[in-house]
Structures are given as structure tokens and as C-alpha cells.
Motif scaffolding. Structure first.
Motif, PDB file in Angstrom:
ATOM      1  N   ARG A  11       6.016   7.814   3.121  1.00 44.76           N
ATOM      2  CA  ARG A  11       6.640   9.113   2.873  1.00 44.76           C
ATOM      3  C   ARG A  11       5.862   9.866   1.800  1.00 44.76           C
ATOM      4  N   PRO A  12       5.794  11.185   1.900  1.00 42.12           N
ATOM      5  CA  PRO A  12       5.026  11.979   0.922  1.00 42.12           C
ATOM      6  C   PRO A  12       5.444  11.717  -0.517  1.00 42.12           C
ATOM      7  N   GLU A  13       6.727  11.475  -0.747  1.00 38.66           N
ATOM      8  CA  GLU A  13       7.181  11.251  -2.120  1.00 38.66           C
ATOM      9  C   GLU A  13       6.731   9.916  -2.690  1.00 38.66           C
ATOM     10  N   ARG A  14       6.186   9.045  -1.823  1.00 35.92           N
ATOM     11  CA  ARG A  14       5.666   7.757  -2.294  1.00 35.92           C
ATOM     12  C   ARG A  14       4.182   7.838  -2.638  1.00 35.92           C
ATOM     13  N   VAL A  15       3.621   9.036  -2.606  1.00 32.39           N
ATOM     14  CA  VAL A  15       2.236   9.265  -3.044  1.00 32.39           C
ATOM     15  C   VAL A  15       2.296   9.966  -4.398  1.00 32.39           C
ATOM     16  N   ALA A  16       1.621   9.398  -5.389  1.00 33.69           N
ATOM     17  CA  ALA A  16       1.668   9.978  -6.733  1.00 33.69           C
ATOM     18  C   ALA A  16       0.264  10.062  -7.316  1.00 33.69           C
ATOM     19  N   VAL A  17       0.029  11.144  -8.055  1.00 30.10           N
ATOM     20  CA  VAL A  17      -1.234  11.325  -8.778  1.00 30.10           C
ATOM     21  C   VAL A  17      -0.890  11.318 -10.269  1.00 30.10           C
ATOM     22  N   VAL A  18      -1.395  10.318 -10.993  1.00 30.31           N
ATOM     23  CA  VAL A  18      -0.999  10.137 -12.390  1.00 30.31           C
ATOM     24  C   VAL A  18      -2.200   9.658 -13.205  1.00 30.31           C
ATOM     25  N   PRO A  19      -2.517  10.294 -14.326  1.00 28.98           N
ATOM     26  CA  PRO A  19      -3.586   9.776 -15.195  1.00 28.98           C
ATOM     27  C   PRO A  19      -3.130   8.523 -15.928  1.00 28.98           C
ATOM     28  N   SER A  20      -4.107   7.700 -16.330  1.00 27.88           N
ATOM     29  CA  SER A  20      -3.801   6.450 -17.017  1.00 27.88           C
ATOM     30  C   SER A  20      -4.729   6.282 -18.213  1.00 27.88           C
ATOM     31  N   PRO A  21      -4.190   6.276 -19.440  1.00 32.06           N
ATOM     32  CA  PRO A  21      -5.058   6.045 -20.603  1.00 32.06           C
ATOM     33  C   PRO A  21      -5.702   4.668 -20.596  1.00 32.06           C
ATOM     34  N   LEU A  81       3.147  -4.793 -11.069  1.00 34.98           N
ATOM     35  CA  LEU A  81       4.501  -5.120 -11.500  1.00 34.98           C
ATOM     36  C   LEU A  81       5.466  -5.139 -10.314  1.00 34.98           C
ATOM     37  N   PRO A  82       6.503  -5.989 -10.376  1.00 38.26           N
ATOM     38  CA  PRO A  82       7.443  -6.126  -9.247  1.00 38.26           C
ATOM     39  C   PRO A  82       8.139  -4.826  -8.871  1.00 38.26           C
ATOM     40  N   ASP A  83       8.428  -3.973  -9.844  1.00 34.50           N
ATOM     41  CA  ASP A  83       9.064  -2.694  -9.551  1.00 34.50           C
ATOM     42  C   ASP A  83       8.061  -1.783  -8.856  1.00 34.50           C
ATOM     43  N   ALA A  84       8.286  -1.557  -7.578  1.00 37.20           N
ATOM     44  CA  ALA A  84       7.311  -0.807  -6.778  1.00 37.20           C
ATOM     45  C   ALA A  84       7.139   0.634  -7.239  1.00 37.20           C
ATOM     46  N   GLY A  85       8.102   1.139  -8.024  1.00 32.70           N
ATOM     47  CA  GLY A  85       8.003   2.518  -8.452  1.00 32.70           C
ATOM     48  C   GLY A  85       7.349   2.707  -9.799  1.00 32.70           C
ATOM     49  N   THR A  86       6.811   1.635 -10.390  1.00 25.02           N
ATOM     50  CA  THR A  86       6.216   1.737 -11.720  1.00 25.02           C
ATOM     51  C   THR A  86       4.983   2.635 -11.701  1.00 25.02           C
ATOM     52  N   LEU A  87       4.929   3.573 -12.629  1.00 27.73           N
ATOM     53  CA  LEU A  87       3.790   4.478 -12.759  1.00 27.73           C
ATOM     54  C   LEU A  87       3.039   4.173 -14.050  1.00 27.73           C
ATOM     55  N   PRO A  88       1.801   4.642 -14.180  1.00 24.98           N
ATOM     56  CA  PRO A  88       1.081   4.476 -15.444  1.00 24.98           C
ATOM     57  C   PRO A  88       1.876   5.076 -16.596  1.00 24.98           C
ATOM     58  N   GLY A  89       1.738   4.447 -17.760  1.00 25.56           N
ATOM     59  CA  GLY A  89       2.448   4.940 -18.928  1.00 25.56           C
ATOM     60  C   GLY A  89       1.832   6.209 -19.462  1.00 25.56           C
ATOM     61  N   GLY A  90       2.617   6.936 -20.223  1.00 26.80           N
ATOM     62  CA  GLY A  90       2.110   8.173 -20.798  1.00 26.80           C
ATOM     63  C   GLY A  90       1.195   7.950 -21.986  1.00 26.80           C
ATOM     64  N   THR A  91       1.263   6.758 -22.582  1.00 28.82           N
ATOM     65  CA  THR A  91       0.430   6.427 -23.735  1.00 28.82           C
ATOM     66  C   THR A  91      -0.210   5.066 -23.526  1.00 28.82           C
ATOM     67  N   LEU A  92      -1.243   4.790 -24.301  1.00 29.39           N
ATOM     68  CA  LEU A  92      -1.887   3.490 -24.212  1.00 29.39           C
ATOM     69  C   LEU A  92      -0.914   2.382 -24.611  1.00 29.39           C
ATOM     70  N   ALA A  93      -0.092   2.626 -25.623  1.00 30.15           N
ATOM     71  CA  ALA A  93       0.874   1.612 -26.059  1.00 30.15           C
ATOM     72  C   ALA A  93       1.828   1.236 -24.932  1.00 30.15           C
ATOM     73  N   GLU A  94       2.290   2.219 -24.176  1.00 32.65           N
ATOM     74  CA  GLU A  94       3.183   1.943 -23.048  1.00 32.65           C
ATOM     75  C   GLU A  94       2.490   1.072 -22.005  1.00 32.65           C
ATOM     76  N   GLU A  95       1.231   1.357 -21.737  1.00 32.12           N
ATOM     77  CA  GLU A  95       0.524   0.593 -20.712  1.00 32.12           C
ATOM     78  C   GLU A  95       0.160  -0.808 -21.198  1.00 32.12           C
ATOM     79  N   LEU A  96      -0.057  -0.980 -22.484  1.00 32.60           N
ATOM     80  CA  LEU A  96      -0.267  -2.330 -23.013  1.00 32.60           C
ATOM     81  C   LEU A  96       1.012  -3.153 -22.871  1.00 32.60           C
ATOM     82  N   ASP A  97       2.156  -2.507 -23.019  1.00 34.47           N
ATOM     83  CA  ASP A  97       3.424  -3.201 -22.766  1.00 34.47           C
ATOM     84  C   ASP A  97       3.543  -3.588 -21.299  1.00 34.47           C
TER      85      ASP A  97
END
Length: 369
Positions: A11-21, A81-97
Motif C-alpha cells: 500500500r502507498p502508505e507503507r512507503v516512507a522516505v525518511v533521513p537517518s543521522p 526491529l520487530p515493530d514493522a512500522g519503526t522509522l529512523p530516529g530524528g536524532t542520533l541518540a534515538e537511533e543508538l537506542d
């Protein structure tokens, strides 16, 4: 020579464009380790390297197999990650978590993907679960030198300690040079993200992918996405997790595809780069290099680079028959290396020197893509 992603029913809503620090930090480490891959970043690489703390530089070399040849999937932990909806974090700290949430098996398997390739796109035993795979990983690490062997031994013996080491190392890199770079780059990546998202909304997936890279194509049924990359015909499926696209400013010419078994597929694509000049497909690149490799065709090119010739004129100067020359010209023309124009009843052939001059950079872009 391609990577395929099955997107049937996506589905179109399952396509996402997101930057990742974190992904961009991975590309920064890659550029610092392999500056020849990124000629446009020479000034930045020289400046960072000149002021880099020697102790941090030593640590960078300690585990450079995670980012030197290409960069590890560990820099995209949200895809695993098991949660299929997980997106890149907004900060490096979030993505390290997010990186901390990967299991030890996922962490080790991704870390050793370039030294213990037991089947990147398939489900198989891991070095932590299978003694035979573990031995093979150590053998391959030993072939790459004592430093990588020591790091791999530590990784397999005590994964939590290496995970803590990597987290601290990435935080130190952020403080030393990446935070400043990300402060500049994130605006460009955010703008590209908005642009691609708008294209997806108004022109659909085909229109958006056409703007991402001409190396990405969608089949006529709209159910299979193909990325023109050297390698085997690997395939993955965009399931419930959908498809993620992550832009990179530091990554050109690399167009990367994360298609690890059980992970969400990711297209990691360069923005603001010469890639927009539409490089040839890998098949076309191979055809051009094959066409130029024949000694007779090299002699023909020598004449056609200087002036336009008819088939008969080339046959005369080269001491060959017109049909022989025609066969060679046909191959050069098929490869897109010639221009032709008609003058009365004669057809003049000439080498397209602009295309030939680009071959070196196109070859490099093709094999690094």
C-alpha cells in the motif's frame, strides 16, 4: 546483476522516505576510510582527518571493516526491529537506542556480513548459534589481518561489550566531527525527503522512483522493483514493514539496498549528485567496454576520434573489406559510442568522444553503486 524487491500488494502508505543521522554517520565513516570512493568530499575528508584525535583515529581503524568496503546494516537498526512500522530516529541518540534493541544474534550477524557471508538474503545459522559458522567467521577474519581477527574474537566472545564499545565510539565521532556536518546536511536531506514524498503522493511510486535513481525500475505490473547493481540476482519482499527510502548526501555514488532476511527492505540513495546525469545501465556499460576491447575496433576508434569516415573509407585505410568494417561499426553503434550523419548518399561515422570520456567515471559509479 540486480537486486529485486517484491512489492505486490504494497500500500502507498507503507512507503516512507525518511533521513537517518546514523546512516549518514556510517557514510561519513566510509568516506573517511575510503576517500577515493568519494572524490567530491576530498576537502571535507582532509579537514576532518587533520583535526581528528589520534586515539579516535585508532579506534576508527579498529573496526573499519564495518564501514570501509561498504557500511554495515548496523547503521540501519530500525529496519531490523520487530515493530514493522519503526522509522529512523530524528536524532542520533534515538537511533543508538534503536541499535541497542537489536538482539545479539542480529548485531553479530550484521557486523560480520562482509567476513562471514552465510547467506545475506536467506535465513541461516549465525556465528553465535553454530560452531561451524563461528569457525568460518574467524578464519575469514584471520585472512584480513590480526586486527580484524582480534575484534571478531571479542565480538563473538562478548557481544554486549562490543555493542557498548560501538555505541561510545559513535557518540565520540558525533562530538568530534559528525554533529557539525549533520547540522548542515540535515536541511538538504529534509528538503529531498519532502520532495520525494510529494512525488509519491501526486505521481505514485513510479514517478517518485524515477526521481530517486534511474538505476531503479518498476516492472509493468507494478509488483517488482529492480535495482541495477552488480552482484547476484538477489531478491526480497516488502511485507508488512513496507519499503523505506533513506537519502544520503555523503553517499554518492553508492546506491545501496538493504535486503537482509527478516529486515525491512531499504533503498539508501544519494541526493544532490552527478548521478542525475543518467549513467548507463550495467549491461550497457559492459557492452561499451566490450566494444572497445577489440584491437580492430580500437583502430577504428582512433580514426573516428579525429574525423568522420564512411565505411568504405575505413575499409580502405585499414585494409579490410566493407562488410568486416560494417560489423565492427554496428557493434560500436549498438554500444552508443558512435554518431552518424548522412551526406548525400554517404553515411559518415564519428566517435562520440563525450561518451567515451565519461566511461571511466561511469565504470567507477557502476561498480560502486
Amino acid at each position: 546483476m540486480s537486486v529485486h524487491i517484491d512489492i505486490a500488494g504494497l500500500r502507498p502508505e507503507r512507503v516512507a522516505v525518511v533521513p537517518s543521522p546514523l546512516a549518514e554517520l556510517g557514510m561519513a565513516l566510509h568516506a573517511l576510510s575510503e576517500p577515493a570512493h568519494h572524490p567530491g568530499l576530498q576537502g571535507w575528508v582532509t579537514g576532518v582527518s587533520a583535526r581528528l584525535d589520534p586515539h579516535l583515529a585508532d579506534r576508527m581503524c579498529e573496526a573499519d571493516f564495518l564501514w570501509r568496503s561498504t557500511f554495515s546494516d548496523l547503521f540501519m537498526p530500525w529496519a531490523g526491529l520487530p515493530d514493522a512500522g519503526t522509522l529512523p530516529g530524528g536524532t542520533l541518540a534515538e537511533e543508538l537506542d534503536q541499535l541497542d534493541k537489536l538482539s545479539d544474534e542480529q548485531f553479530v550477524d550484521a557486523a560480520l556480513e562482509f567476513t562471514c557471508a552465510v547467506g545475506y538474503g536467506t535465513c541461516g545459522p549465525t556465528p553465535l548459534s553454530d560452531p561451524g559458522v563461528r569457525r568460518r567467521a574467524l578464519e575469514l577474519a584471520a585472512a584480513r589481518g590480526p586486527q580484524q581477527l582480534r575484534f571478531t574474537e571479542r565480538l563473538l566472545t562478548d557481544p554486549p561489550a562490543i555493542r557498548a564499545w560501538l555505541r561510545q565510539f559513535l557518540r565520540d565521532c558525533d562530538e568530534a566531527f559528525f554533529a557539525e556536518a549533520w547540522g548542515r546536511l540535515r536541511h538538504q536531506l529534509a528538503a529531498d525527503t519532502r520532495h520525494k514524498t510529494d512525488l509519491l503522493r501526486h505521481k505514485g511510486l513510479p514517478g517518485m522512483l524515477a526521481a530517486v535513481s534511474r538505476a531503479i525500475t518498476l516492472d509493468a505490473t507494478g509488483t517488482r522493483l529492480t535495482v541495477d547493481k552488480l552482484g547476484g540476482d538477489d531478491a526480497t519482499t516488502a511485507g508488512d514493514g513496507g519499503l523505506l527510502l533513506v537519502p544520503t548526501s555523503l553517499g554518492w555514488p553508492h546506491l545501496m539496498v538493504l535486503h537482509r532476511y527478516g529486515w525491512r527492505p531499504v533503498l539508501h540513495y544519494p541526493v544532490g549528485s552527478p548521478e542525475l546525469a543518467a549513467p548507463p545501465s550495467l549491461d550497457q556499460l559492459a557492452l561499451r567496454m566490450t566494444a572497445l576491447s577489440h584491437p580492430v575496433r580500437m583502430r577504428i576508434c582512433r580514426f573516428l576520434a579525429r574525423s568522420a569516415y564512411t565505411t568504405g573509407e575505413l575499409a580502405q585505410v585499414l585494409g579490410m573489406t566493407a562488410p568486416e568494417i560494417s560489423r565492427h561499426l554496428a557493434l560500436l553503434k549498438k554500444a552508443g559510442l558512435l554518431t552518424t550523419r548522412r551526406r548525400g548518399r554517404y553515411v559518415l561515422h564519428q566517435l562520440d568522444v563525450t561518451v567515451v570520456a565519461r566511461l571511466g567515471s561511469e565504470f567507477l559509479e557502476g561498480i560502486l553503486r
